[in-house]
Design a protein around this motif. Structure first.
Motif, PDB file in Angstrom:
ATOM      1  N   PRO A 152     -18.048   2.171 -17.962  1.00 30.12           N
ATOM      2  CA  PRO A 152     -17.270   2.973 -17.021  1.00 30.12           C
ATOM      3  C   PRO A 152     -17.176   2.328 -15.648  1.00 30.12           C
ATOM      4  CG  PRO A 152     -19.470   3.863 -17.264  1.00 30.12           C
ATOM      5  CD  PRO A 152     -19.347   2.761 -18.259  1.00 30.12           C
ATOM      6  N   VAL A 153     -16.117   2.706 -14.914  1.00 31.77           N
ATOM      7  CA  VAL A 153     -15.884   2.130 -13.594  1.00 31.77           C
ATOM      8  C   VAL A 153     -16.880   2.734 -12.599  1.00 31.77           C
ATOM      9  CG1 VAL A 153     -14.179   1.806 -11.782  1.00 31.77           C
ATOM     10  CG2 VAL A 153     -13.459   1.889 -14.162  1.00 31.77           C
ATOM     11  N   PRO A 154     -17.622   1.877 -11.859  1.00 37.73           N
ATOM     12  CA  PRO A 154     -18.590   2.412 -10.894  1.00 37.73           C
ATOM     13  C   PRO A 154     -17.916   3.248  -9.803  1.00 37.73           C
ATOM     14  CG  PRO A 154     -18.855   0.038 -11.176  1.00 37.73           C
ATOM     15  CD  PRO A 154     -17.612   0.419 -11.885  1.00 37.73           C
ATOM     16  N   GLY A 155     -18.654   4.197  -9.288  1.00 38.15           N
ATOM     17  CA  GLY A 155     -18.115   5.127  -8.282  1.00 38.15           C
ATOM     18  C   GLY A 155     -17.604   4.430  -7.039  1.00 38.15           C
ATOM     19  N   CYS A 156     -18.298   3.354  -6.631  1.00 37.76           N
ATOM     20  CA  CYS A 156     -17.871   2.696  -5.384  1.00 37.76           C
ATOM     21  C   CYS A 156     -16.498   2.050  -5.551  1.00 37.76           C
ATOM     22  CB  CYS A 156     -18.907   1.671  -4.949  1.00 37.76           C
ATOM     23  SG  CYS A 156     -19.358   0.506  -6.216  1.00 37.76           S
ATOM     24  N   VAL A 157     -16.211   1.546  -6.763  1.00 40.20           N
ATOM     25  CA  VAL A 157     -14.895   0.945  -7.002  1.00 40.20           C
ATOM     26  C   VAL A 157     -13.823   2.026  -6.960  1.00 40.20           C
ATOM     27  CG1 VAL A 157     -13.505  -0.373  -8.635  1.00 40.20           C
ATOM     28  CG2 VAL A 157     -15.919  -0.888  -8.390  1.00 40.20           C
ATOM     29  N   GLU A 158     -14.137   3.170  -7.589  1.00 35.02           N
ATOM     30  CA  GLU A 158     -13.175   4.281  -7.569  1.00 35.02           C
ATOM     31  C   GLU A 158     -12.922   4.768  -6.152  1.00 35.02           C
ATOM     32  OE1 GLU A 158     -14.844   7.097 -10.296  1.00 35.02           O
ATOM     33  OE2 GLU A 158     -13.681   6.297 -11.974  1.00 35.02           O
ATOM     34  N   LEU A 159     -13.985   4.773  -5.342  1.00 36.33           N
ATOM     35  CA  LEU A 159     -13.851   5.224  -3.957  1.00 36.33           C
ATOM     36  C   LEU A 159     -12.923   4.289  -3.181  1.00 36.33           C
ATOM     37  CD1 LEU A 159     -14.925   7.280  -1.828  1.00 36.33           C
ATOM     38  CD2 LEU A 159     -16.572   5.519  -1.189  1.00 36.33           C
ATOM     39  N   VAL A 160     -13.140   2.982  -3.358  1.00 36.26           N
ATOM     40  CA  VAL A 160     -12.292   2.008  -2.656  1.00 36.26           C
ATOM     41  C   VAL A 160     -10.840   2.161  -3.099  1.00 36.26           C
ATOM     42  CG1 VAL A 160     -11.783  -0.459  -2.425  1.00 36.26           C
ATOM     43  CG2 VAL A 160     -14.117   0.344  -2.191  1.00 36.26           C
ATOM     44  N   GLU A 161     -10.636   2.349  -4.412  1.00 32.13           N
ATOM     45  CA  GLU A 161      -9.277   2.559  -4.918  1.00 32.13           C
ATOM     46  C   GLU A 161      -8.630   3.770  -4.264  1.00 32.13           C
ATOM     47  OE1 GLU A 161      -8.257   2.245  -9.257  1.00 32.13           O
ATOM     48  OE2 GLU A 161     -10.427   2.341  -9.313  1.00 32.13           O
ATOM     49  N   LYS A 162      -9.422   4.836  -4.161  1.00 31.49           N
ATOM     50  CA  LYS A 162      -8.893   6.088  -3.633  1.00 31.49           C
ATOM     51  C   LYS A 162      -8.489   5.923  -2.173  1.00 31.49           C
ATOM     52  CE  LYS A 162     -10.691   9.892  -5.563  1.00 31.49           C
ATOM     53  NZ  LYS A 162     -11.727  10.917  -5.764  1.00 31.49           N
ATOM     54  N   ILE A 163      -9.349   5.243  -1.403  1.00 32.28           N
ATOM     55  CA  ILE A 163      -9.028   5.029   0.010  1.00 32.28           C
ATOM     56  C   ILE A 163      -7.820   4.106   0.132  1.00 32.28           C
ATOM     57  CG2 ILE A 163      -9.880   4.036   2.165  1.00 32.28           C
ATOM     58  CD1 ILE A 163     -12.721   4.820   1.189  1.00 32.28           C
ATOM     59  N   ASP A 164      -7.799   3.076  -0.707  1.00 34.80           N
ATOM     60  CA  ASP A 164      -6.738   2.083  -0.650  1.00 34.80           C
ATOM     61  C   ASP A 164      -5.371   2.701  -0.973  1.00 34.80           C
ATOM     62  OD1 ASP A 164      -5.621  -0.340  -0.308  1.00 34.80           O
ATOM     63  OD2 ASP A 164      -6.560  -1.319  -2.013  1.00 34.80           O
TER      64      ASP A 164
END
Lengths: 358, 129
Positions: A152-164
């Motif tokens: 699964p995709v780590p939370g920090c990557v998802e967070l960066v995607e969301k902000i981006d």
């Protein structure tokens, strides 16, 4: 027409066509499996080789750059970051350099003022802004790509995607429908910044004069990578799940070429592979080099602590004292002045005479 | 010598970071998820648009549908085959694809896409349970 950038441009176009034709004539396993593995291996081995060859090199002189007052007398205020005498200061200066590219911020341009003959140094900030945008956008893009290489995709990557992808630019006309899935700002900024850095080399005469093919090539290559990436995501709509199956296959060592992955993806991947394999042997090694620059990683305590050149070998020395000891008699005979007179009687008498006179 | 230890440590950390995807996914094969079509979807045979178009562009269609209802109050969609549909996520899309967890979410979570459909719409398959 400038040969230097034409060669680089042609090289990138050739790479583009090689990947396109190659994936179209059924060489997908080569472009989708063999090249990525080779590129990553070349990148890691080459990077380690370059860093280790730097680690083995001698540092003959203490050459840290100083951009402020060195620590000296207690009543003179030292600049402990721009002229760091302690390891902590060096670390802080290095962090600021790596994260904010401060040495580019110091960029100035010398200009003669129109009125009179006054010389002025103007702050030339655009290189710094462009480089900062470029490096941070590139890092964000790279970090975001972890979503294709983790499951699964780590939370920090998802967070960066969301902000981006915070801003939504959905354009929904019957004719033009773009900007869905959500636009990643970092991709757009990367493309704009790399374009600026390229145009800067093409149109500022002084910069153009010092630009080589090796300066243009990475810019064209990164432009190609960003361009194909944007094309894939927003315009030609690569099949996301198949693509991730391919990338996940690579990182789990079960490589597959799923159906439905288009040529454009192989072009993008091939350009990235070329960038990775080219990286250790090019100017891009400043990624590792910045940490190993003596001008940045040494303390400016040159007056307090002696830097011994490792090249120094034991040299047989013959001091003047030893020289005089060896030749004193002959020197006196020849009437040459000596620092230490020999002890015999007449010498004592003269000594006494002198002291009387005194 | 002290410097060299430091440099090698840094290099090892860098290589470990670069190799992150390799050790993070160690031994976990991740083939792409299978989508489950409900009996109703299978019976219908075709979606509002061809499957290839839907796979790549369903988000555009859904967004266009949203704008047409919310802004223009148009609730009728006519596809290229001339078939008409009621423009409604809940009543049209989710009528066939009533299995959000096995249809929508599988790909979305695999590709780490987080659509904002569900900010407003309810997942009725969950409600009914």
């Amino acid at each position: 027409m400038n040969v230097k950038y034409m060669y680089s441009l042609l090289a990138v176009i050739a790479l583009f066509l090689i990947a396109w034709i190659g994936s179209a004539i059924g060489l997908k396993p080569l472009f989708g499996i063999v090249f990525p593995y080779v590129a990553v291996m070349v990148f890691i081995a080459g990077f380690a080789y370059r860093v280790m060859s730097w680690a083995r090199s001698a540092v003959p002189f203490a050459i840290p750059t100083t951009c402020g007052q060195q620590k000296s007398l207690p009543w003179i205020k030292p600049n402990s970051v721009d002229n760091p005498t302690s390891t902590g200061g060096v670390v802080l200066r290095m962090i600021l350099e790596v994260v904010f590219l401060r040495s580019l911020f110091r960029n100035t341009r010398m200009k003669l003022k129109e009125s009179g003959n006054k010389l002025a140094y103007n702050l030339e900030i655009f290189l710094w802004v462009g480089a900062l945008a470029f490096h941070w956008a590139f890092f964000t893009v790279l970090f975001r790509h972890l979503r294709l290489f983790t499951n699964p995709v780590p939370g920090c990557v998802e967070l960066v995607e969301k902000i981006d992808s915070f801003f939504r630019f959905e354009v929904l006309y019957d004719a033009v429908k773009v900007a869905l899935p959500g636009v990643y700002l970092s991709g757009i900024i990367l493309l704009l910044a790399v374009t600026y850095l390229l145009l800067r080399r093409l149109f500022i005469p002084t910069v153009k004069y010092i630009s080589q093919a090796a300066d243009y090539f990475p810019l064209f290559l990164i432009f190609g990578i960003a361009f194909t990436g944007i094309l894939m995501r927003y315009f030609l709509k690569v099949d996301m799940t198949s693509t991730k199956e391919l990338t996940m296959g690579l990182v789990t060592f079960h490589p597959t070429i799923p159906k439905g992955v288009g040529s454009l993806f192989f072009i993008h991947l091939f350009l990235v592979c070329v960038l990775l394999a080219y990286f250790p042997f090019s100017k891009l090694m400043h990624l590792g080099g910045v940490f190993l620059s003596p001008t940045r990683n040494m303390r400016t305590d040159t007056r307090a602590r002696r830097h011994v050149n490792p090249w120094n070998y034991p040299v047989p020395i013959h001091t003047y004292e030893e020289y005089e000891d060896e030749f004193r008699d002959k020197m006196i005979e020849a009437g040459l002045p000596v620092e230490k007179m020999p002890e015999p009687q007449p010498a004592e008498e003269t000594d006494k005479k002198e002291s009387h006179d005194g | 010598m002290k410097d060299r230890t430091l440099i090698i440590t840094g290099l090892i950390i860098f290589i470990a970071l670069v190799a992150f995807p390799f050790w993070y996914n160690m031994g976990k094969a991740s083939p792409q998820p299978d989508l489950v079509l409900t009996a109703k979807a299978k019976a219908a045979g075709a979606c509002v648009m061809p499957t290839a178009y839907m796979r790549a562009n369903h988000m555009h269609l859904l967004d266009a549908w949203r704008n047409s209802v919310v802004r223009d109050a148009k609730r009728v969609f006519v596809n290229p085959q001339g078939k008409t549909f009621n423009i409604s996520l809940t009543k049209t899309c989710l009528d066939c694809h009533s299995n959000k967890a096995e249809f929508c979410d599988r790909c979305h979570s695999y590709a780490s896409a987080e659509p904002y459909c569900w900010d407003c719409h309810l997942d009725q398959s969950k409600e009914n349970k």
